[in-house]
Design a protein around this motif. Structure first.
Motif, mmCIF file in Angstrom:
data_model
loop_
_atom_site.group_PDB
_atom_site.id
_atom_site.type_symbol
_atom_site.label_atom_id
_atom_site.label_comp_id
_atom_site.label_asym_id
_atom_site.label_seq_id
_atom_site.Cartn_x
_atom_site.Cartn_y
_atom_site.Cartn_z
ATOM 1 N N PRO A 121 37.473 43.567 37.656
ATOM 2 C CA PRO A 121 38.697 44.263 38.076
ATOM 3 C C PRO A 121 39.764 44.245 36.976
ATOM 4 N N ASN A 124 38.914 46.670 34.205
ATOM 5 C CA ASN A 124 39.359 48.008 34.625
ATOM 6 C C ASN A 124 40.796 48.250 34.193
ATOM 7 N N THR A 152 34.141 41.991 44.398
ATOM 8 C CA THR A 152 35.105 42.416 43.372
ATOM 9 C C THR A 152 34.436 43.320 42.338
ATOM 10 N N GLU A 155 33.921 46.736 43.903
ATOM 11 C CA GLU A 155 35.207 47.449 43.919
ATOM 12 C C GLU A 155 35.564 47.969 42.535
ATOM 13 N N ALA A 156 35.312 47.129 41.545
ATOM 14 C CA ALA A 156 35.667 47.514 40.176
ATOM 15 C C ALA A 156 34.802 48.688 39.714
ATOM 16 N N ASN A 158 33.400 51.004 41.603
ATOM 17 C CA ASN A 158 33.820 52.225 42.297
ATOM 18 C C ASN A 158 35.114 52.774 41.715
ATOM 19 N N LEU A 159 36.092 51.884 41.497
ATOM 20 C CA LEU A 159 37.379 52.360 40.968
ATOM 21 C C LEU A 159 37.208 52.938 39.561
ATOM 22 N N LEU B 40 50.390 51.989 41.232
ATOM 23 C CA LEU B 40 49.066 52.222 41.798
ATOM 24 C C LEU B 40 48.931 51.520 43.136
ATOM 25 N N ILE B 77 49.168 56.460 40.884
ATOM 26 C CA ILE B 77 47.717 56.527 41.061
ATOM 27 C C ILE B 77 47.315 56.123 42.475
ATOM 28 N N ASP B 78 46.782 57.079 43.210
ATOM 29 C CA ASP B 78 46.178 56.762 44.510
ATOM 30 C C ASP B 78 44.829 56.102 44.268
ATOM 31 N N PRO B 80 41.256 53.945 45.839
ATOM 32 C CA PRO B 80 40.492 53.673 47.056
ATOM 33 C C PRO B 80 41.066 52.425 47.753
ATOM 34 N N SER B 82 40.811 49.231 48.079
ATOM 35 C CA SER B 82 40.130 48.196 47.291
ATOM 36 C C SER B 82 41.177 47.273 46.695
ATOM 37 N N GLU B 83 41.703 46.387 47.522
ATOM 38 C CA GLU B 83 42.863 45.625 47.050
ATOM 39 C C GLU B 83 42.555 44.749 45.839
ATOM 40 N N ALA B 84 41.385 44.151 45.785
ATOM 41 C CA ALA B 84 41.066 43.321 44.612
ATOM 42 C C ALA B 84 41.031 44.178 43.357
ATOM 43 N N ALA B 85 40.504 45.393 43.497
ATOM 44 C CA ALA B 85 40.441 46.290 42.340
ATOM 45 C C ALA B 85 41.840 46.759 41.941
ATOM 46 N N ILE B 86 42.709 46.953 42.910
ATOM 47 C CA ILE B 86 44.085 47.391 42.614
ATOM 48 C C ILE B 86 44.813 46.300 41.830
#
Lengths: 323, 353
Positions: A121, A124, A152, A155-156, A158-159, B40, B77-78, B80, B82-86
């Motif tokens: 993440p 990213n 995680t 998620e990473a 996909n993002l 984001l 930035i919108d 998904p 995905s809070e961990a990714a945010i």
């Protein structure tokens, strides 16, 4: 010759440096000179070097708790690393990070990471910064077959696809998540098939073959640099040591490690290939071997003599920029 | 009376602004000023990939409304869900030249992103020997009162206050919200910015120009010599209510709003207690290991000889936030509960210093 002599010598030197660094870490750990937990990456050198050899200091990598090799491949100072691992004040992170948290932002090394799956993440984010600022830099995360099962990481991935980030996901599949087999823990049995399901190019490569690994990673990195988004590369490899130094490895098959060291050694495979192709002479690599041994010896001697941190000044510093 | 003044007057034009508008102003002006500021999160604009309107939400509470049309989807930035990714993307970007403002729609969602906050962003600088900086803001809505149930109503400031490496900001009015948000964005450390969801429409005069409020400096919405009330976020509203009622009885309440709970203005609290000798802390968090007990501990340790009565705390009970209106009303601290505690502390203990 498809590769320059300089490139080949550099690749060999870095792989050899990682090998000797890790073997020496085992020795120093067993000698009581390294506190805490240490995870070494000997056996997996080809992937680290293939992934990092073309990257600049502005390209960012995120690593794992098995990160020494990635640090060395990204250009971190070996002396500073040994001091850090021994917890000395002049270590790369002033002795506050240790083996599992070595980082060197100046070299584009965003840190080893002692949380399995913690890195992607963040990588990213480095990729997002590169994209937003238009720098053409790329970001690359190292993962294991263990972290591949963390949410995680999903998620990473996909993002990274959604935002088309310049992020190369590298999966070092050494067959073991600590002491549990990848062929047990990865439900789909194929990391690469699963990675492809995220909507990015995904490939599996023999991570013992430096050249094959380098070529797929070069393609992936160029794709990222040119705005083509993320790629996932699974590189099959072998872990010569335990999950941590001191791991009795009762879960591994009889003679597995002995056979691996004999028949699945990426350094030996590299040497045999470049000699067979007539690209490098054995003497040139033997000379590098000697230089590397001296470099590692010097790193250890210097680290053992390096000052320890001073709690009076060092304990409370570096928590905040200002508070 | 303590020596601290209230908010300094800023020259120039002011306008009546809600907290929602004040935060939006701060974000917009900082994004205009600094191209490295990005936003984001989930639906921070809304409508990504949809056939209908762009900027359909502007954040589910409308705080980031209008920013995407001005700055584009590259900077607003919108993501998904995905809070961990945010949070990870924000932290990694902060280490590489951006100043991200990440939104956790409800701060309860730290559960699925907490590793990226406390193990990663908060620890980078220390683990890396001071070499890195992580200038990121995590905005999140906190607090009960919306009948939103246990997973959308928590007041989890104490959890992040506990973590070394994080700063924690909790504005209680629009003036502070704007100045503190500007400071949060310009700050080089990771900042948790907690917005109480029942307060978004509360308005006050706010300067049109940009200004920043330093962290670790309390404000004093009411001043008095008889009892100290420490309150944060929406609890400041209740503290002011109580102080105004008691003022009519000739009782002076020193109401302290720390504004940031990490760093915390210890001095303001200790100096006030030195004068009043009586302390009540009101906090919407759960009672154990919380902000109220933390402040009580600080005063017991450093201000014990100033005290004329035991310190009292008014907090939520040791339960999750309930859904049913009767239960949630009983759960939340309010002015009535605070008044009982203040009268008790005024009546208790030794008289005179």
């Amino acid at each position: 010759m498809p590769y320059s002599t300089e490139f080949l010598l550099s690749a060999y030197r870095t792989m050899k440096t990682i090998r000797e660094f890790e073997e020496r870490c085992v020795k120093e750990f067993e000698g009581g000179n390294i506190p805490g937990f240490t995870h070494v990456s000997n056996g997996q050198e080809a992937i680290a070097v293939a992934a990092c050899i073309d990257l600049s200091d502005k390209d960012i990598i995120g690593s794992t708790h098995r990160g020494h090799g990635h640090c060395i491949a990204k250009g971190c100072d070996v002396g500073g690393m040994m001091k850090e691992i021994m917890g000395r004040a002049t270590g790369l992170c002033k002795g506050k990070g240790g083996s599992m948290h070595i980082a060197d932002i100046d070299k584009g090394m965003l840190g080893a990471n002692a949380i399995v799956g913690g890195g992607p993440p963040l990588v990213n984010g480095a990729a997002l910064a590169a994209k937003t600022l238009g720098t053409k830099n790329v970001a690359l995360s190292f993962n294991g077959d263990g972290s591949a099962n963390q949410g995680t990481v999903f998620e990473a991935m996909n993002l990274a696809v959604v935002l088309k980030l310049p992020h190369v996901f590298v999966y070092e599949n050494n067959g073991y998540a600590e002491g549990t087999a990848a062929n047990y823990g990865v439900g789909s049995n194929s990391l690469t098939d699963r990675n492809a399901g995220f909507g990015m190019p995904a490939e599996c490569v023999d991570g013992l073959d430096f050249f094959a690994t380098y070529e797929v990673l070069k393609t992936a990195t160029e794709r990222a640099r040119n705005g083509g988004g993320p790629t996932a590369i699974e590189a099959m490899c072998v872990r010569f040591d335990g999950h941590f130094i001191g791991d009795p490895q009762l879960y591994r098959g009889k003679d597995e490690i002995k056979n691996a060291r004999k028949n699945q050694d990426c350094l030996k495979i590299f040497r045999e290939r470049v000699i067979a192709e007539g690209w490098l002479k054995a003497a040139a690599m033997n000379a590098i071997d000697k230089e590397v041994m001296v470099e590692i010896e010097t790193a250890v001697v210097d680290a053992l003599a390096a000052p320890h941190p001073d709690p009076a000044t060092d304990l409370m510093s570096d928590v905040y920029c200002s508070y | 009376m303590t020596n601290h003044s209230n908010n300094p007057t800023i020259g120039g034009k002011t306008s009546m602004k809600t907290i929602r508008e004040a935060i939006n102003d701060a974000l917009r002006e900082e994004m205009r000023r600094d191209p490295t500021v990005i936003i984001l999160g989930e639906e921070v604009s809304g409508g990504a990939g949809c056939d209908g309107e762009d900027d359909a939400y502007g954040g589910v509470f409308g705080v980031t409304k209008g920013l995407m049309p001005e700055f584009g989807r590259e900077r607003v930035i919108d993501t998904p869900i995905s809070e961990a990714a945010i949070i990870g993307a924000a932290a990694g970007a902060a280490n590489n030249g951006l100043r991200p403002v990440a939104e956790l729609m409800f701060f309860d969602f730290i559960g699925v992103s907490f590793d990226q906050i406390f193990n990663q962003a908060a620890k980078f600088r220390y683990m890396f020997g001071g070499k890195s900086k992580t200038p990121m803001v995590i905005r999140g809505t906190v607090g009960g009162g919306w009948r939103a149930g246990a997973q959308h109503s928590s007041m989890l400031h104490s959890i992040v206050t506990h973590v070394a490496g994080l700063k924690v900001v909790m504005p209680a009015n629009a003036y502070d919200a704007k100045g503190l948000m500007v400071q949060a964005i310009r700050d080089d450390d990771p900042v948790i910015f907690l917005e109480h969801k029942v307060m978004y429409d509360i308005a006050c005069e706010v300067p049109d120009e940009q200004y920043s409020i330093p962290f670790g400096e309390a404000s004093f919405p009411r001043q008095g010599n008889d009892v100290t009330i420490v309150a944060i976020s929406n609890m400041v509203t209740h503290a002011i209510t109580v102080a105004d009622i008691l003022a009519e009885e000739g009782i002076g309440c020193d109401v302290i709003d720390p504004r940031t709970v990490s760093p915390l203005d210890h001095e303001a609290i200790l100096e006030s207690v030195e004068v009043t000798g009586r302390l009540v802390i009101i906090d919407e968090g759960n009672p154990r290991c919380g902000l109220a007990t933390d402040i009580a501990g600080i005063v017991a340790e450093h201000g014990f000889y100033s005290l004329k009565a035991p310190i009292l705390t008014v907090t939520a009970p040791h339960t999750p936030v309930p859904f049913a209106p009767e239960l949630e009303d009983a759960y939340l601290p309010n002015a009535e509960k605070l008044m009982v505690a203040v009268r008790e502390v005024l009546a208790a203990g030794r008289s005179g210093a």
